[in-house]
Design a protein around this motif. Structure first.
Motif, PDB file in Angstrom:
ATOM      1  N   GLU A 125      41.149  36.307  35.209  1.00 18.54           N
ATOM      2  CA  GLU A 125      40.594  34.960  35.098  1.00 18.54           C
ATOM      3  C   GLU A 125      39.066  34.960  35.129  1.00 18.54           C
ATOM      4  O   GLU A 125      38.436  33.919  35.209  1.00 18.54           O
ATOM      5  CB  GLU A 125      41.141  34.088  36.225  1.00 18.54           C
ATOM      6  N   GLY A 126      38.446  36.144  35.077  1.00 18.53           N
ATOM      7  CA  GLY A 126      37.000  36.235  35.223  1.00 18.53           C
ATOM      8  C   GLY A 126      36.258  36.448  33.914  1.00 18.53           C
ATOM      9  O   GLY A 126      36.853  36.610  32.853  1.00 18.53           O
ATOM     10  N   ILE A 127      34.943  36.452  34.048  1.00 16.26           N
ATOM     11  CA  ILE A 127      34.059  36.700  32.908  1.00 16.26           C
ATOM     12  C   ILE A 127      34.305  38.121  32.395  1.00 16.26           C
ATOM     13  O   ILE A 127      34.518  39.050  33.171  1.00 16.26           O
ATOM     14  CB  ILE A 127      32.582  36.550  33.347  1.00 16.26           C
ATOM     15  N   ASN A 128      34.267  38.300  31.081  1.00 19.16           N
ATOM     16  CA  ASN A 128      34.481  39.596  30.430  1.00 19.16           C
ATOM     17  C   ASN A 128      35.798  40.229  30.886  1.00 19.16           C
ATOM     18  O   ASN A 128      35.882  41.419  31.155  1.00 19.16           O
ATOM     19  CB  ASN A 128      33.296  40.546  30.680  1.00 19.16           C
ATOM     20  N   ARG A 129      36.837  39.430  30.941  1.00 22.32           N
ATOM     21  CA  ARG A 129      38.126  39.899  31.451  1.00 22.32           C
ATOM     22  C   ARG A 129      38.717  41.032  30.622  1.00 22.32           C
ATOM     23  O   ARG A 129      39.494  41.826  31.128  1.00 22.32           O
ATOM     24  CB  ARG A 129      39.119  38.748  31.562  1.00 22.32           C
ATOM     25  N   LEU A 130      38.320  41.147  29.344  1.00 20.89           N
ATOM     26  CA  LEU A 130      38.842  42.215  28.501  1.00 20.89           C
ATOM     27  C   LEU A 130      37.951  43.458  28.509  1.00 20.89           C
ATOM     28  O   LEU A 130      38.257  44.449  27.861  1.00 20.89           O
ATOM     29  CB  LEU A 130      39.075  41.709  27.073  1.00 20.89           C
ATOM     30  N   GLY A 131      36.839  43.393  29.244  1.00 20.09           N
ATOM     31  CA  GLY A 131      36.036  44.575  29.508  1.00 20.09           C
ATOM     32  C   GLY A 131      35.264  45.149  28.340  1.00 20.09           C
ATOM     33  O   GLY A 131      35.142  46.362  28.204  1.00 20.09           O
TER      34      GLY A 131
ATOM     35  N   ASN B 152      27.211  42.669  25.544  1.00 20.41           N
ATOM     36  CA  ASN B 152      27.671  41.897  26.691  1.00 20.41           C
ATOM     37  C   ASN B 152      27.257  42.641  27.960  1.00 20.41           C
ATOM     38  O   ASN B 152      27.618  43.794  28.138  1.00 20.41           O
ATOM     39  CB  ASN B 152      29.192  41.745  26.614  1.00 20.41           C
ATOM     40  N   ALA B 153      26.535  42.002  28.851  1.00 18.65           N
ATOM     41  CA  ALA B 153      26.034  42.669  30.055  1.00 18.65           C
ATOM     42  C   ALA B 153      26.852  42.349  31.298  1.00 18.65           C
ATOM     43  O   ALA B 153      26.552  42.854  32.375  1.00 18.65           O
ATOM     44  CB  ALA B 153      24.579  42.273  30.300  1.00 18.65           C
ATOM     45  N   GLU B 154      27.878  41.516  31.166  1.00 15.55           N
ATOM     46  CA  GLU B 154      28.658  41.113  32.339  1.00 15.55           C
ATOM     47  C   GLU B 154      29.690  42.191  32.674  1.00 15.55           C
ATOM     48  O   GLU B 154      30.369  42.709  31.801  1.00 15.55           O
ATOM     49  CB  GLU B 154      29.358  39.779  32.080  1.00 15.55           C
ATOM     50  N   MET B 155      29.799  42.486  33.963  1.00 15.66           N
ATOM     51  CA  MET B 155      30.818  43.433  34.405  1.00 15.66           C
ATOM     52  C   MET B 155      32.205  42.845  34.164  1.00 15.66           C
ATOM     53  O   MET B 155      32.380  41.632  34.240  1.00 15.66           O
ATOM     54  CB  MET B 155      30.644  43.751  35.896  1.00 15.66           C
ATOM     55  N   PRO B 156      33.184  43.693  33.865  1.00 15.31           N
ATOM     56  CA  PRO B 156      34.538  43.179  33.635  1.00 15.31           C
ATOM     57  C   PRO B 156      35.069  42.457  34.872  1.00 15.31           C
ATOM     58  O   PRO B 156      34.895  42.921  35.997  1.00 15.31           O
ATOM     59  CB  PRO B 156      35.359  44.440  33.348  1.00 15.31           C
ATOM     60  N   GLY B 157      35.677  41.318  34.623  1.00 12.86           N
ATOM     61  CA  GLY B 157      36.282  40.551  35.708  1.00 12.86           C
ATOM     62  C   GLY B 157      37.780  40.760  35.739  1.00 12.86           C
ATOM     63  O   GLY B 157      38.342  41.545  34.981  1.00 12.86           O
ATOM     64  N   ASN B 158      38.408  40.017  36.605  1.00 13.67           N
ATOM     65  CA  ASN B 158      39.866  40.067  36.637  1.00 13.67           C
ATOM     66  C   ASN B 158      40.405  39.214  35.493  1.00 13.67           C
ATOM     67  O   ASN B 158      39.648  38.745  34.646  1.00 13.67           O
ATOM     68  CB  ASN B 158      40.384  39.602  38.004  1.00 13.67           C
TER      69      ASN B 158
END
Length: 183
Positions: free
Chosen positions: A133-139, A125-131
């Motif tokens: 409600e965001g993308i990759n919220r679990l980091g 997964n290349a997406e930065m952790p979001g809050n």
């Protein structure tokens, strides 16, 4: 055409929702053809896995690891393993459990090691952790982590986790398209 297979087990329907979201994301990439394969039907799909450019593995996290039915699929893959049928295919993975952690990292590591033993190339997964409600919220960078409590699959996984699954689908389909062009 880029062929992507999503092999998954879904005990209560939540993992199926994630698999469908990965599929929806992958299908946004021109030329991507995506096949959902529940592990219960694997005997009819060994040739589909051999023909795929990428295979995405999905399992709920039960007791800190993949589910029993998914492990049965893994063990049944010994013939393709011996014959190196999946060597140099791209791979990715996802998991879901009831809590934010739930030892999901161990499940993703099991999926990654399984893919690596087959000689596959793992796409994380290349997406930065979001809050929340965001993308990759679990980091998670190893693969997709999603969460669903004791509610119906139409309630959880939530919209952020479904969107994260779509991003994973787009990533694997884009990578598989580039990989196939270079082959």
């Amino acid at each position: 055409m880029t062929r992507i297979a999503i092999v998954f087990h879904s005990g209560y329907g939540h993992t199926k929702v994630v698999a469908e979201s990965v599929k929806a994301g992958a299908e946004t990439i021109p030329g991507a053809k995506v096949l959902l394969i529940p592990v219960e039907t694997i005997d009819a799909h060994w040739a589909d896995l051999e023909a795929a450019d990428a295979i995405v593995f999905g399992s709920p996290t039960y007791m800190g690891n993949v589910s029993g039915p998914f492990k049965t699929f893994m063990d049944a893959s010994s013939k393709p393993w011996v014959e190196r049928k999946w060597k140099d295919k791209l791979a990715a993975g996802f998991t879901i459990s009831g809590s934010p952690s739930g030892d999901k990292l161990n499940t993703l590591q099991s999926l990654m090691i399984f893919a690596m033993q087959h000689g596959m190339v793992w796409i994380g997964n290349a997406e930065m952790p979001g809050n929340e409600e965001g993308i990759n919220r679990l980091g998670s960078f190893t693969g997709l982590m999603a969460q669903a409590g004791q509610v119906a699959p139409d309630v959880e996984p939530n919209l952020a986790d479904r969107k994260s699954a779509e991003f994973l689908g787009q990533r694997i389909a884009s990578a598989a398209t580039r990989w196939a062009k270079g082959a």
